[in-house]
Scaffold this active site. Structure first.
Site, short mmCIF file in Angstrom:
data_model
loop_
_atom_site.label_atom_id
_atom_site.label_comp_id
_atom_site.label_asym_id
_atom_site.label_seq_id
_atom_site.Cartn_x
_atom_site.Cartn_y
_atom_site.Cartn_z
N LYS A 1 0.83 -1.21 0.00
CA LYS A 1 0.00 0.00 0.00
C LYS A 1 0.86 1.26 0.00
CE LYS A 1 -4.26 -2.03 1.15
NZ LYS A 1 -3.86 -3.41 1.51
C1 LIG Z 1 -4.42 -4.52 0.81
C2 LIG Z 1 -3.64 -5.79 0.74
C3 LIG Z 1 -3.95 -6.82 -0.18
C4 LIG Z 1 -5.15 -6.74 -1.10
O1 LIG Z 1 -5.01 -5.77 -2.10
P1 LIG Z 1 -6.30 -5.21 -2.89
O2 LIG Z 1 -5.80 -4.06 -3.66
O3 LIG Z 1 -7.27 -4.81 -1.81
O4 LIG Z 1 -6.82 -6.32 -3.73
C5 LIG Z 1 -3.14 -7.93 -0.22
N1 LIG Z 1 -2.10 -8.08 0.63
C6 LIG Z 1 -1.76 -7.12 1.52
C7 LIG Z 1 -0.63 -7.34 2.43
C8 LIG Z 1 -2.51 -5.93 1.61
O5 LIG Z 1 -2.19 -5.00 2.52
#
Ligand SMILES: *Cc1c(COP(=O)(O)O)cnc(C)c1O
Length: 481
Positions: free
Chosen positions: A120
């Site tokens: 993120k």
């Molecule tokens: C947010 C997240 C995901 C999922 O990603 P999306 O964009 O919501 O599909 C997968 N793994 C981790 C560690 C995350 O923080």
């Protein structure tokens, strides 16, 4: 470049106009009117660019109302080895998203070397700088209000800390997060970051945020906004690393690759879908879910059956514990030939709530089912036992420790890949964040990056509050000075 709503009933807007907002006024999500195309000459010219220069090249096609020199300065400040140098000691931080080869044709693309050790950060760090820029230009301020059970809240705080014109009010469930997660968030001492621990569960915190957001007069008067995963700025930033990973795994732009993506809200893989629509040679997009398999079910059967919180399982890959994928609407808009009326029809049922017997929609016997293969998706799911097994195998065979989400992606990727395509598995977090499952899988503690050693011992700054919207509002008002 203008942006239109997936529900077809909102005026077209520019990148900067949609940057600070959420949903379109008709309840839809914004997408470019048309996807910008990348020519073969551009691909050739982009192949050897640094991450920041590549980000500039890609984002220039989307943020057409930001002057080039300004955009260049923003991406150069965002994608640096200092910001993305928190990963493994043997990672090449200058690459920002280095590719790690596991075996012939199988790679992990490291997306979790940013400040909070999860992918993120890739988008949120850019958003922090874009927000600061846009707010300064409009002489405006923004108070970001959110609720988190871990990853998103900390990524937002590390992106917004110290930014002019921005305050963050982040609610978390008191005592429900791990000591590491608490330390990550609560140890921030920046005066513009407000951690509020709610006596209750995550849903209580989420409800308080909704209550404040639904008070439109309060929201406008106090300049309240959010940074959730439907934000277009986040999706566009994520497109860049698909290009970077493609160039790193191939020698020429005649080759195709597969990406495997651990998925929850469909934000990450939505960016991969858009990269492919722009002309990046992606032969296969592999969507991996955990036990919460709503999206896997859709791609296998054509049935979309989002589940309520009562049927959302708590798993050991918690950031994928989602049963209503907010960005999925963007893909469906493309699938139905960008017919906003069709999306409205489908989502009136999604919003009304689906049950096991009455799915929100079923495309099996429609032309949309025949159109689906041309988007090159495959899917699969992974369980707790699969996760443990994959973490163990990758550790024993390659000496690489992966986290639980990346393990879901690898498991499904290896299962679904076409052998002719190099497979790039996106790493979405580092194992240090999920120590309990690593101990269960490997009988040892996860490696912890140097920047995170001893963070549990740092002083913490947090306001504990009952789940009371009136108290929350007066806390926000009192901290706007
Ligand atoms: C947010 C997240 C995901 C999922 O990603 P999306 O964009 O919501 O599909 C997968 N793994 C981790 C560690 C995350 O923080």
């Amino acid at each position: 470049m203008k942006y239109i709503s997936t529900r077809g009933n909102a005026p077209a807007k520019t990148f900067t106009e949609i940057l600070l907002g959420g949903l379109a006024p008709d309840g839809g999500l914004y997408l470019p009117e048309q996807y910008p195309q990348v020519t073969r000459e551009e691909l050739d010219a982009w192949r050897n660019l640094s991450y920041a220069d590549l980000a500039f090249a890609v984002l220039s096609k989307f943020a057409t109302d930001i002057p080039a020199a300004d955009l260049k300065a923003i991406v150069s400040k965002t994608y640096t080895a200092e910001v993305y140098g928190n990963g493994r000691p043997d990672s090449n931080a200058a690459d920002i998203t280095p590719l790690r080869k596991l075996s012939e044709g199988v790679f992990i693309q490291e997306l979790s070397n940013g400040p909070t050790l999860a992918f993120k950060d890739m988008a949120m760090q850019l958003l922090g700088n874009l927000f600061e820029y846009a707010l300064a230009k409009q002489n405006e301020e923004l108070n970001i209000l959110g609720a988190t059970s871990g990853d998103t809240g900390s990524a937002a705080e590390y992106a917004m800390r110290g930014k002019r014109g921005i305050r963050v009010f982040m609610l978390s469930p008191n005592g429900k997060m791990s000591a590491f997660q608490r330390a990550q968030m609560y140890s921030l001492q920046d005066p513009n970051i407000h951690n509020i621990a709610i006596n209750g569960f995550f849903d209580d915190a989420q409800d308080m945020v909704k209550a404040v957001s639904n008070d439109h007069a309060y929201k406008a008067a106090h300049k309240i906004g959010t940074v959730n995963s439907i934000n277009w700025g986040r999706v566009s930033a994520q497109i860049v690393y698909y290009f970077k990973g493609y160039f790193a795994a191939t020698k020429s732009n005649d080759e195709q690759v597969a990406f495997s993506v651990p998925s929850g809200n469909f934000g990450n893989i939505c960016a991969g879908h858009i990269a492919r629509m722009m002309g990046l040679p992606i032969g296969q997009l592999i969507l991996a879910t955990n036990e919460n398999d709503v999206l896997d079910e859709f791609f296998r059967t054509g049935i979309y059956r989002p589940r309520g919180t009562a049927h959302t399982y708590e798993t050991s890959s918690p950031s994928m514990d989602i049963s209503k994928a907010s960005n999925f609407e963007r893909f469906v808009f493309d699938l139905v030939g960008r017919d906003g009326a069709k999306v409205r029809e489908f989502w009136s049922k999604v919003d009304a709530g689906a049950t096991p017997d009455a799915p929100a929609f079923d495309i099996k016997h429609t032309p949309y089912w025949d159109a689906l293969p041309k988007f090159h998706f495959s899917s699969g799911k992974s369980s707790h036992q699969d996760r443990l097994k994959t973490i163990r195998e990758i550790w024993e065979e390659y000496g690489v420790m992966i986290d639980t989400h990346t393990a879901d992606g690898l498991k499904v990727g290896l299962e679904q890949r076409r052998p002719s395509l190099p497979l790039i598995c996106l790493e979405t977090a580092l194992p240090a964040k999920f120590a309990e499952t690593i101990r269960e899988a490997l009988g040892r503690e996860p490696e912890r990056p140097e920047s995170m050693v001893g963070i549990e011992d740092l002083p913490q700054r947090v306001e504990v509050m009952d789940a009371d919207v009136v108290k929350l509002k007066s806390y926000i008002s009192a901290n706007l000075g």
